[in-house]
Every structure is written in structure tokens, then in C-alpha cells.
Design an enzyme around this catalytic site. Structure first.
Site, PDB file in Angstrom:
ATOM      1  N   ASP A   7       1.154  -6.891   2.787  1.00 21.29           N
ATOM      2  CA  ASP A   7       0.266  -5.824   3.256  1.00 21.29           C
ATOM      3  C   ASP A   7       1.058  -4.713   3.920  1.00 21.29           C
ATOM      4  O   ASP A   7       0.518  -3.952   4.735  1.00 21.29           O
ATOM      5  CB  ASP A   7      -0.817  -6.342   4.195  1.00 21.29           C
ATOM      6  CG  ASP A   7      -2.105  -5.499   4.125  1.00 21.29           C
ATOM      7  OD1 ASP A   7      -2.139  -4.555   3.318  1.00 21.29           O
ATOM      8  OD2 ASP A   7      -3.050  -5.786   4.871  1.00 21.29           O
ATOM      9  N   ASP A  36       0.804  -1.229   0.000  1.00 26.84           N
ATOM     10  CA  ASP A  36       0.000   0.000   0.000  1.00 26.84           C
ATOM     11  C   ASP A  36       0.833   1.273   0.000  1.00 26.84           C
ATOM     12  O   ASP A  36       0.333   2.324   0.428  1.00 26.84           O
ATOM     13  CB  ASP A  36      -0.933   0.008   1.208  1.00 26.84           C
ATOM     14  CG  ASP A  36      -2.180  -0.837   0.982  1.00 26.84           C
ATOM     15  OD1 ASP A  36      -3.055  -0.396   0.212  1.00 26.84           O
ATOM     16  OD2 ASP A  36      -2.279  -1.933   1.559  1.00 26.84           O
TER      17      ASP A  36
END
Length: 404
Positions: free
Chosen positions: A298, A32
Site C-alpha cells: 500500500d 498507488d
């Protein structure tokens, strides 16, 4: 863990595994960093604070990627659920744009690619193969045309939901009782979205969806699917994780689960460690097969990561732990790259751009009220009311003329 092994893992015989590298690098499935660039710098990459060589406050920067031997990366084009029915498409376009500009600004490090061949070429060039994954079905605003447009801009996986239902798919909070099921998994339009993804060659990502959505997608898809950042439910009973009956479907369909590094999904508590991440990798391998497991990461999308996996530079430590657990060379290669490449190639093979695109739009009554316009919906109730009023006015016109 084998002490000193990560620093020598590229050498023949390192950790007892001969010749694992240099051709093998670790592609992370979900990162991200683009979201952090939006929050911190409003996507202004020329801001000196945003320099990816010196940026220190994120899990990801160029030195950390190199230290972790990260050779491929799906960058997440993520926008929050509160953009749904508002500016989700615009915001998603901006996040895809920042990925492309990262490749433009740092061409010696990143190369934007859109297929499995491009990933392999980037490995050979020693650059990070950079791909786009769109995290959340709300980003297509229930539009097949937007889905196709995002494909043309480089999207190669779409997470069907984030932590909210779309008008056509249910998210994981349905299984906790925090959200109400609307589609019972996938609606008819949701099934059409999946068919169009298969036709285009976009990987179906089931991270964040309800169990009913998982099962419906695994049954419907003509190609393997992925869980881009999820872990094993039997080790941590969090609804973001994958239960055993779904892992069996993963095995049957040749699909892939990439283990998430978020503490809450690894240990079901605030603290976790590298060994517990390896436990999830072991578990999925044992239940669904070695070809069903990968690294999900993540990074930069979560607030807490396990000790020993503090940032993307720590991948060699996880590899060393798997080696200590007697994973074979083929299994290591699979978790690092080969399993994802196999799924990606199967998705590409199943695609068919000569096939007529899906066209039927989602029913208007399935869309939530918003500021959206209604062009194209000739059967829209509001349009019928407007037309009826117009015809009534025209009918009175001759009477009015006679009275003049």
C-alpha cells in the site's frame, strides 16, 4: 533483526537461507504510485519533476524498486469514491493509461504484462512485471461491458468496493456503522459481476469490503480470491482487516491475504514498526497456512508507514525479519511470489472465454440519480411516461383536424 543480512541476501547462505535468490524477487501486490502521479503532475510523465529515476517525494521510484528487489508490481488504478456516478470510468481509464505509459517510457525497468507467464518472464529479464489492479467497484459504473473493457485494457484484479458502497456490493464502513448495508454483502447483480470476473480471469479483491461481502464472494467464486492490502483483525481490530472466521475460509478456498503496511491497520495507532508487520504475517500463516500470506504494501496510498519499512527499498529488511523468525525457504518464496502466482494461475485456469458473457444489466432503480443517460432501458418508467404523453397527443390529432 539479523544485522547486515539485507545487503547480502542474494548470496548463497545469506541469513542462513541458501540460494534464495537471484531468481526470487519481491512482487508488491498494491502500489498507488499512479495516484501520486495524478495528484502531483496530472499524469504528465514528461514533466522533469516526474522523472521516476529522481523522484524523491514518494515511497516508490526506480532506484528504490531496485534496492528492494521488487520484480513484480500491481499498480493501482484508483479513483476516489466521489467520482461514483460521475466520471469514474474516465478517471479509471486515465490511470490505466499512465501505467501503460510508464512501461513505454522506462522499458529498461518496467514491462507491462497481463498473465502469470508474463510475470515469470519479467523475473528472468530482470524487469518489473507491471500489472493493473483497479481499486474500487465504482470504477465499472455497474456495467458488465465496462468490466470487460477494463479486462481488455489489462485489469487483472478488481477491488469490489473502496470506502463506499456500490449499487451491488457493501464496503467495510458498513461494519463500523458509518454506512448502511444496501446489498447485504452482494446483490444479485453483484453475484453476476463475480461470475463474469471468474469467466474473464480477473482476480476478485476483497480489501475494503464488508465481512458479509467477504463471505459471499469466498462462497461464490470458482477461483481463489485475494485481499490485496489487508491485515489480521485479531492483531488490530480495524474493520479493514480480516477476521479469523474469514481467514478460515481463505484457507479452505486456497485464497490469499497480503498484509497492509499502513500503521492504522498494523498497530491500530499512528505509529508502527517492521516487527509488527511481521507479526501479522506470522499470524495469518499460523491461522490460514503459509500459502495464504503475502506482502500487500500500500505504498504511496497511505500517509503513515512503519518504521523500518519507510519505502519499497525496505523489503529485504522484512525478509530478514522473517528469516530471523525461522520462516523456511519455501515460506519465504511463497510470501514473495509463489503464493500470488499460484492464485493468479488458478484464476486463469478457471476462466473460460468460450463461455457466453453475462449480459443482464443492473436494474435501473438500483442506480443513483445522476447525469447518466438511460439508453437501452426500454422499461424505464420515465420512458413509459414520455410514450404515454405522445400517444395521448396523437389521439387528439384527428379531433383537431375535424375542427379545422
Amino acid at each position: 533483526m539479523a544485522q547486515g543480512c539485507p545487503e547480502r541476501w542474494r548470496q548463497p547462505g545469506a541469513c542462513g537461507l541458501p540460494n534464495l535468490a537471484p531468481e526470487v524477487t519481491a512482487p508488491e501486490r498494491h502500489n498507488d504510485l499512479p495516484w501520486q502521479l495524478l495528484k502531483m503532475f496530472n499524469n504528465q510523465l514528461r514533466d522533469e519533476r516526474a522523472n521516476l529515476t529522481t523522484l524523491a517525494s514518494t515511497h516508490t521510484n526506480i532506484p528504490k524498486l531496485k534496492a528492494g528487489f521488487v520484480g513484480g508490481q500491481f499498480w493501482s488504478a484508483y479513483v476516489p469514491c466521489d467520482t461514483q456516478n460521475k466520471d469514474a470510468v474516465r478517471r479509471t481509464l486515465e490511470q490505466i493509461d499512465v501505467v501503460h505509459r510508464m512501461c513505454q517510457m522506462y522499458p529498461e525497468t518496467f514491462v507491462c504484462v497481463t498473465n502469470s507467464t508474463g510475470i515469470r518472464r519479467a523475473f528472468q529479464e530482470g524487469r518489473v512485471a507491471s500489472l493493473v489492479g483497479v481499486e474500487g467497484g465504482h470504477s465499472i459504473d455497474s456495467s458488465l461491458a465496462v468490466l470487460r473493457a477494463l479486462y481488455h485494457l489489462g485489469m487483472r484484479y478488481l477491488t469490489l468496493t473502496h470506502s463506499c458502497n456500490t449499487p451491488w456490493a457493501d464496503n467495510w464502513l458498513v461494519d463500523t456503522g458509518e454506512d448502511k448495508a444496501q446489498s447485504q454483502g452482494l446483490s444479485l447483480f453483484g453475484q453476476t459481476v463475480l461470475k463474469e470476473m471468474n469467466r474473464l480471469g480477473v482476480m476478485i479483491d476483497l480489501a475494503h469490503v464488508s465481512v458479509a461481502t467477504m463471505k459471499a464472494a469466498l462462497e461464490l467464486s470458482k477461483a481463489p480470491v485475494i485481499f490485496s492490502h489487508s491485515s489480521a483483525y485479531s492483531l488490530c481490530a480495524h474493520r479493514r482487516n480480516v477476521p479469523d472466521d474469514v481467514l478460515q475460509l481463505v484457507k479452505q478456498t486456497g485464497s490469499l491475504v497480503m498484509v497492509n503496511f499502513y500503521n492504522d491497520y498494523v498497530a491500530c495507532q499512528r505509529e508502527a514498526n517492521l516487527s509488527q508487520v511481521a507479526d501479522h504475517l506470522d499470524y495469518i500463516k499460523n491461522v490460514a497456512g503459509a500459502e495464504a500470506v503475502g506482502f500487500g504494501g500500500d505504498y504511496d496510498g497511505v500517509s503513515r508507514v512503519p518504521s523500518g519499512l519507510e519505502d519499497v527499498s525496505k523489503y529485504p529488511d522484512l525478509v530478514a525479519e522473517l528469516l530471523r523468525r525461522q520462516w523456511t525457504e519455501a515460506e519465504i518464496r511463497g510470501a514473495l511470489a509463489d503464493n500470488l502466482l499460484r492464485v493468479f494461475e488458478a484464476v486463469e485456469e478457471a476462466s473460460d472465454h468460450t463461455q457466453t458473457p453475462e449480459e443482464e444489466p443492473i436494474p435501473l432503480d438500483k442506480l443513483e440519480p445522476s447525469c447518466r443517460t438511460k439508453y437501452g432501458y426500454s422499461q424505464a418508467p420515465s420512458l413509459h411516461r414520455q410514450l404515454g404523453a405522445l400517444l395521448a397527443s396523437l389521439a387528439l390529432l384527428p379531433l383537431g383536424l375535424c375542427l379545422l
